[in-house]
Design a protein around this motif. Sequence first.
Motif, short mmCIF file in Angstrom:
data_model
loop_
_atom_site.label_atom_id
_atom_site.label_comp_id
_atom_site.label_asym_id
_atom_site.label_seq_id
_atom_site.Cartn_x
_atom_site.Cartn_y
_atom_site.Cartn_z
N GLU A 5 0.84 -1.20 0.00
CA GLU A 5 0.00 0.00 0.00
C GLU A 5 0.88 1.25 0.00
OE1 GLU A 5 -3.31 0.23 -0.10
OE2 GLU A 5 -3.76 -1.91 0.08
N ASP A 6 0.26 2.40 -0.29
CA ASP A 6 1.00 3.67 -0.25
C ASP A 6 0.23 4.73 0.54
OD1 ASP A 6 -1.10 4.31 -1.92
OD2 ASP A 6 0.14 5.22 -3.47
N ASN A 7 -0.64 4.30 1.45
CA ASN A 7 -1.54 5.23 2.12
C ASN A 7 -1.41 5.24 3.64
OD1 ASN A 7 -2.62 2.74 2.68
ND2 ASN A 7 -4.65 3.14 1.84
N GLY A 8 -0.22 4.99 4.13
CA GLY A 8 -0.01 4.99 5.59
C GLY A 8 -0.42 6.29 6.23
N ASP A 9 -0.13 7.40 5.57
CA ASP A 9 -0.51 8.70 6.13
C ASP A 9 -2.03 8.84 6.25
OD1 ASP A 9 -0.47 8.95 3.13
OD2 ASP A 9 -1.18 10.97 3.60
N ALA A 10 -2.77 8.26 5.30
CA ALA A 10 -4.24 8.36 5.32
C ALA A 10 -4.82 7.66 6.54
CB ALA A 10 -4.82 7.78 4.04
N HIS A 11 -4.26 6.53 6.91
CA HIS A 11 -4.72 5.81 8.10
C HIS A 11 -4.49 6.64 9.36
CE1 HIS A 11 -5.54 1.83 6.30
NE2 HIS A 11 -4.57 2.15 5.46
N LEU A 12 -3.34 7.29 9.43
CA LEU A 12 -3.02 8.11 10.60
C LEU A 12 -3.90 9.37 10.67
CD1 LEU A 12 0.86 7.76 10.54
CD2 LEU A 12 -0.81 6.43 11.87
N LYS A 13 -4.12 9.99 9.54
CA LYS A 13 -4.99 11.18 9.50
C LYS A 13 -6.39 10.84 9.98
CE LYS A 13 -2.59 13.75 5.85
NZ LYS A 13 -1.44 12.96 5.44
N ARG A 14 -6.89 9.67 9.58
CA ARG A 14 -8.21 9.24 10.02
C ARG A 14 -8.28 9.14 11.54
NH1 ARG A 14 -11.19 3.69 10.46
NH2 ARG A 14 -13.31 4.44 10.35
N MET A 15 -7.21 8.64 12.16
CA MET A 15 -7.19 8.54 13.62
C MET A 15 -7.28 9.92 14.26
SD MET A 15 -4.37 5.57 14.27
CE MET A 15 -4.48 5.78 16.04
N LEU A 16 -6.69 10.90 13.63
CA LEU A 16 -6.66 12.25 14.19
C LEU A 16 -8.02 12.96 14.13
CD1 LEU A 16 -3.22 13.34 12.74
CD2 LEU A 16 -3.74 12.84 15.14
N VAL A 17 -8.81 12.69 13.10
CA VAL A 17 -10.12 13.35 13.00
C VAL A 17 -11.25 12.46 13.53
CG1 VAL A 17 -9.44 14.75 11.03
CG2 VAL A 17 -10.66 12.64 10.62
N ASN A 18 -10.99 11.20 13.73
CA ASN A 18 -11.94 10.21 14.20
C ASN A 18 -12.77 9.69 13.03
OD1 ASN A 18 -13.09 8.43 15.98
ND2 ASN A 18 -13.81 9.97 17.40
N HIS A 19 -13.48 8.61 13.27
CA HIS A 19 -14.22 7.96 12.19
C HIS A 19 -15.72 8.22 12.23
CE1 HIS A 19 -14.73 5.06 15.43
NE2 HIS A 19 -15.69 4.51 14.74
#
Length: 127
Positions: free
Chosen positions: A74-88
């Motif tokens: 994958e190339d979206n590690g940052d996207a997973h972390l950003k999601r944690m910061l704004v919540n789901h």
Amino acid sequence: MNTVQRKELVNITDDIAAAVTKSGIKEGFILASAMHITAGIFVNDEETGLKKDIMRLLERLAPVGDYEHHKTGEDNGDAHLKRMLVNHQVTLPITKGKLDLGPWEQVFYAEFDGQRKKRVILKAIGE
């Protein structure tokens, strides 16, 4: 949800308000949840400069880069972390049959790895 850009903030307040009306619930809550691991939901102001500031903040905290997650192909590690910061997800009040937000509050779908079909689920509870 199907965003034009890979990273995008989409105001979904009107969609949620319509779902509240359709539900017929007069007093209760509605849950809005991003059903993907690289997207989130949050409440803030609908203001262009603020939305740019939010995206810049998230990029500073979880920049595009080389992550352990990328070893999976994958190339979206940052996207997973950003999601944690704004919540789901967010839980929002329903009062007198209407979505009950503060004067400037709007609900946003935050996409961090988009340009493909995803979904938001809404669940309302009340009487």
